[in-house]
Design a protein around this motif. Structure first.
Motif, PDB file in Angstrom:
ATOM      1  N   UNK A 148      -2.967   3.284   0.855  1.00 17.20           N
ATOM      2  CA  UNK A 148      -3.705   2.394  -0.052  1.00 17.20           C
ATOM      3  C   UNK A 148      -3.782   0.969   0.468  1.00 17.20           C
ATOM      4  N   UNK A 149      -2.756   0.533   1.196  1.00 19.25           N
ATOM      5  CA  UNK A 149      -2.690  -0.856   1.661  1.00 19.25           C
ATOM      6  C   UNK A 149      -3.267  -1.044   3.052  1.00 19.25           C
ATOM      7  N   UNK A 164       4.059 -11.278  -2.273  1.00 21.07           N
ATOM      8  CA  UNK A 164       4.954 -10.342  -2.945  1.00 21.07           C
ATOM      9  C   UNK A 164       4.307  -9.836  -4.226  1.00 21.07           C
ATOM     10  N   UNK A 165       4.324  -8.506  -4.391  1.00 15.49           N
ATOM     11  CA  UNK A 165       3.814  -7.902  -5.626  1.00 15.49           C
ATOM     12  C   UNK A 165       4.740  -6.766  -6.030  1.00 15.49           C
ATOM     13  N   UNK A 166       4.983  -6.652  -7.320  1.00 18.90           N
ATOM     14  CA  UNK A 166       5.818  -5.568  -7.849  1.00 18.90           C
ATOM     15  C   UNK A 166       4.942  -4.470  -8.437  1.00 18.90           C
ATOM     16  N   UNK A 167       5.459  -3.258  -8.384  1.00 18.19           N
ATOM     17  CA  UNK A 167       4.803  -2.142  -9.059  1.00 18.19           C
ATOM     18  C   UNK A 167       5.895  -1.283  -9.698  1.00 18.19           C
ATOM     19  N   UNK A 168       5.695  -0.913 -10.959  1.00 18.77           N
ATOM     20  CA  UNK A 168       6.726  -0.142 -11.661  1.00 18.77           C
ATOM     21  C   UNK A 168       6.074   1.009 -12.421  1.00 18.77           C
ATOM     22  N   UNK A 177       5.769   8.417  -2.176  1.00 18.15           N
ATOM     23  CA  UNK A 177       5.361   7.090  -2.655  1.00 18.15           C
ATOM     24  C   UNK A 177       5.075   6.167  -1.473  1.00 18.15           C
ATOM     25  N   UNK A 178       5.956   6.160  -0.481  1.00 20.23           N
ATOM     26  CA  UNK A 178       5.748   5.297   0.690  1.00 20.23           C
ATOM     27  C   UNK A 178       4.481   5.693   1.441  1.00 20.23           C
ATOM     28  N   UNK A 179       4.191   6.985   1.522  1.00 19.08           N
ATOM     29  CA  UNK A 179       2.980   7.441   2.209  1.00 19.08           C
ATOM     30  C   UNK A 179       1.730   6.931   1.503  1.00 19.08           C
ATOM     31  N   UNK A 180       1.723   6.947   0.182  1.00 12.55           N
ATOM     32  CA  UNK A 180       0.571   6.460  -0.573  1.00 12.55           C
ATOM     33  C   UNK A 180       0.426   4.947  -0.411  1.00 12.55           C
ATOM     34  N   UNK A 199      -4.448  -3.102  -6.611  1.00 16.24           N
ATOM     35  CA  UNK A 199      -5.169  -2.308  -7.616  1.00 16.24           C
ATOM     36  C   UNK A 199      -5.523  -0.928  -7.079  1.00 16.24           C
ATOM     37  N   UNK A 200      -5.867  -0.874  -5.794  1.00 13.76           N
ATOM     38  CA  UNK A 200      -6.170   0.409  -5.165  1.00 13.76           C
ATOM     39  C   UNK A 200      -4.933   1.306  -5.145  1.00 13.76           C
ATOM     40  N   UNK A 201      -3.777   0.714  -4.886  1.00 13.67           N
ATOM     41  CA  UNK A 201      -2.517   1.460  -4.903  1.00 13.67           C
ATOM     42  C   UNK A 201      -2.252   2.032  -6.286  1.00 13.67           C
ATOM     43  N   UNK A 202      -2.479   1.251  -7.312  1.00  9.38           N
ATOM     44  CA  UNK A 202      -2.241   1.731  -8.671  1.00  9.38           C
ATOM     45  C   UNK A 202      -3.141   2.929  -8.990  1.00  9.38           C
ATOM     46  N   UNK A 203      -4.394   2.871  -8.539  1.00 14.06           N
ATOM     47  CA  UNK A 203      -5.311   3.992  -8.792  1.00 14.06           C
ATOM     48  C   UNK A 203      -4.850   5.257  -8.066  1.00 14.06           C
ATOM     49  N   UNK A 204      -4.443   5.116  -6.804  1.00 19.44           N
ATOM     50  CA  UNK A 204      -4.020   6.284  -6.033  1.00 19.44           C
ATOM     51  C   UNK A 204      -2.725   6.886  -6.584  1.00 19.44           C
ATOM     52  N   UNK A 205      -1.796   6.045  -6.998  1.00 20.13           N
ATOM     53  CA  UNK A 205      -0.538   6.557  -7.561  1.00 20.13           C
ATOM     54  C   UNK A 205      -0.806   7.383  -8.807  1.00 20.13           C
ATOM     55  N   UNK A 206      -1.678   6.882  -9.658  1.00 20.28           N
ATOM     56  CA  UNK A 206      -1.986   7.610 -10.891  1.00 20.28           C
ATOM     57  C   UNK A 206      -2.660   8.945 -10.603  1.00 20.28           C
ATOM     58  N   UNK A 207      -3.434   9.007  -9.507  1.00 19.12           N
ATOM     59  CA  UNK A 207      -4.154  10.231  -9.162  1.00 19.12           C
ATOM     60  C   UNK A 207      -3.259  11.274  -8.502  1.00 19.12           C
TER      61      UNK A 207
END
Length: 582
Positions: free
Chosen positions: A520-521, A496-500, A513-516, A567-575
């Motif tokens: 990413x995962x 389990x991991x949270x992202x906010x 968001x779900x598509x990314x 971490x990859x998800x965080x990078x893609x969301x920011x982009x």
């Protein structure tokens, strides 16, 4: 002449297990037995000299001072690969605690795969309760176990099987403790965990596609999160896929009542679609659930000439109207089916294919699935809706499928529901399409999610397994086409991991968001849940917190891999999204 199975044993104490295995296996097993201690220290143990003699008389190799965490570095092992690596009762010694023993297991697994043949196995026997799987009795809490499946995942291994450790099968075996201490391990209730290699995770990529729609050939990029679902040919003639089996079962059942004509025409997965067309064919679909496609280029075929026009960018086409989409339902093809010159009343026309729907990540809904569409024109007095329902009920009721009749204005329909997924199928009249046909006849359409039906009929716990590239999945159905599915990866660990993040509610699309997350995962996020939402009283922005459940049912998934994916998800969301990560 049978091929010798090469077996490596590590962490042996008095070599009694190795000797018994060598004698039990006979000439079919080549044993290499190793221990961590020096030769002089090992020979002080009772029975060691006799057991080593038994091994060497059978031609087995005996090695001393072998560290199980760096097997490839040992001179006698570095050029050798084994069919099986066995480690019985690993332990760091004394009161080392679960964390140190987890590290030992992880280092051993990483070392073992370096000397393992393709399709080889790693066997680890643990005392009851240590492994952390439901087979332990009683089962320890996860944080208090050795987490053997998660440690093996660090080396790309999955748990294929768990067997009771039957020490009585090995004549002369006597369990010793850590470094051959007098106090042995508790073998009662011990379990042998059998691991095999899994396929690696691969990052999805956008695919360049070309499809013909009407008179146009359309070039476009397929969204990356859908790349795993294209060109799989599950419904091909030679396929043994469970979705194909379910399709054939439904055809057989319906053929016992009506003539069934299978349409082999390859309807394009890309369609020219208007919002009113969507509403007419399937009122449950919303505009946001459709994968709308912006073409990169189109080729227009001019029938007045014998050549194809040059490729034109859609940005330069002033006459472009309407929208292209990946078909969200086969019901969009009903008009094409009924207008075919071979279409005649009294016959059921069947077509199957992929459909695509933008849906949130959850354990029950997939962004792509195979749908079966049945279309037919039948006399009103024959009550075709009831006939279809009765026919399907006889086949599907054993799988906890229910049917719900609904009357909306002039439209009558029957929803097909399961406990997991409501409305995965529908039986309906199509009055808007059938208004021009002969009086006394009604057009009936049946649409069914074949993928979901396959998970129900074969007991497949995770719909993502249907799309597994691991050959063991299809091999099961080649050997047992009608039996329940037996997973080849047992008790996969979940994380389990949270992202906010902060976002602007006016510009935020949750399905983006779900598509990314899917991309990413690499598709290993099983569920996404919104756990917290806060809207700033003055700024207008909102903060969202999602909880992601990472789990893979067919590939090894380790904690270190999940951290990298997060971490990859965080990078893609920011982009890609206008959000500010917290």
């Amino acid at each position: 002449m049978s091929k010798t199975r090469e077996v490596l044993l590590v962490g042996e104490g008095n070599f009694s297990f190795s000797a018994a295995l060598s004698e039990t296996g006979g000439d079919d097993v080549g044993v290499t037995a190793t221990c961590f201690q020096s030769e002089n220290e090992t020979y002080r143990q009772e029975g060691v000299a006799l057991n080593v003699q038994r091994l060497r008389e059978r031609g087995s190799v005996v090695l001393f001072e072998v560290d199980c965490t760096c097997l490839k570095e040992h001179e006698a092992l570095q050029d050798h690969l084994f069919d099986c690596v066995i480690f019985n009762f690993p332990h760091c010694g004394r009161k080392s605690g679960v964390k140190k023993n987890r590290v030992l297991l992880m280092k051993f697994f990483l070392s073992a795969v370096a000397v393992l043949k393709d399709n080889g196995e790693v066997h680890v026997t643990l005392c009851n309760g240590q492994g952390g799987t439901p087979c332990d009795s009683p089962m320890r809490e996860w944080h208090n176990s050795w987490q053997v499946v998660a440690m093996a995942a660090e080396a790309g291994l999955i748990l294929r099987e768990i067997r009771p450790f039957e020490c009585e099968m090995y004549q002369g075996y006597r369990c010793t403790g850590y470094r051959s201490q007098d106090k042995g391990f508790h073998v009662e209730g011990a379990l042998t965990h059998i691991f095999t290699s899994s396929l690696p995770h691969t990052m999805p990529e956008k695919l360049k596609m070309e499809k013909t729609v009407g008179k146009e050939t359309v070039c476009f990029e397929l969204p990356a999160e859908l790349s795993n679902y294209i060109n799989r040919n599950f419904l091909g003639q030679q396929s043994h896929h469970p979705v194909k089996t379910v399709q054939e079962q439904l055809h057989r059942e319906l053929k016992s009542v009506w003539p069934v004509c299978t349409i082999n025409e390859d309807f394009p997965e890309l369609v020219y679609c208007l919002p009113e067309m969507l509403e007419a064919c399937d009122p449950t679909l919303t505009h946001s659930e459709v994968y709308w496609i912006k073409p990169t280029d189109t080729y227009v075929f001019d029938q007045s000439e014998t050549k194809q026009n040059d490729c034109e960018s859609t940005d330069d086409q002033q006459s472009f109207t309407g929208s292209y989409a990946l078909r969200p339902s086969l019901l969009l093809h009903v008009q094409e089916i009924t207008q075919n010159e071979d279409f005649s009343p009294g016959t059921l026309y069947a077509v199957s294919g992929l459909v695509f729907q933008r849906v949130p990540i959850c354990p029950i809904r997939s962004p792509a699935f195979h749908q079966l569409l049945l279309v037919g024109m039948f006399p009103v007095e024959s009550h075709p809706l009831r006939c279809f329902q009765d026919s399907l009920e006889s086949l599907l009721i054993p799988y906890d499928v229910s049917f719900e009749e609904v009357q909306t204005g002039l439209e009558q329909q029957v929803w097909i529901n399961s406990k997991m997924l409501p409305k995965f199928g529908r039986i309906t009249y199509l009055p808007s399409i059938s208004s021009a046909v002969d009086e006394g006849l009604q057009l009936v359409a049946v649409s069914v999610n074949l993928d979901h039906l396959a998970t129900l009929i074969f007991g497949i716990s995770d719909w993502r397994l249907l799309w597994s590239a691991d050959p063991r999945f299809l091999k099961h159905f080649e050997l047992s086409p009608s039996g329940p599915f037996s997973p080849f990866s047992l008790y996969p660990p979940s994380y389990l991991h949270d992202i906010s993040f902060w976002m602007d509610p006016e510009n935020y699309d949750e399905l983006d968001f779900h598509a990314i997350v899917r991309e990413a995962s690499c598709g290993v996020v099983k569920n996404v849940a919104l756990v917290d939402r806060f809207r700033h009283p003055h700024m207008g922005h909102a903060s969202l917190c999602y909880r992601l459940t990472y789990q893979s049912s067919d590939r090894a998934l380790s904690n270190s891999q999940v951290l990298a994916l997060q971490n990859q998800l965080r990078r893609l969301l920011a982009l890609r999204m206008q959000v500010t990560l917290r």
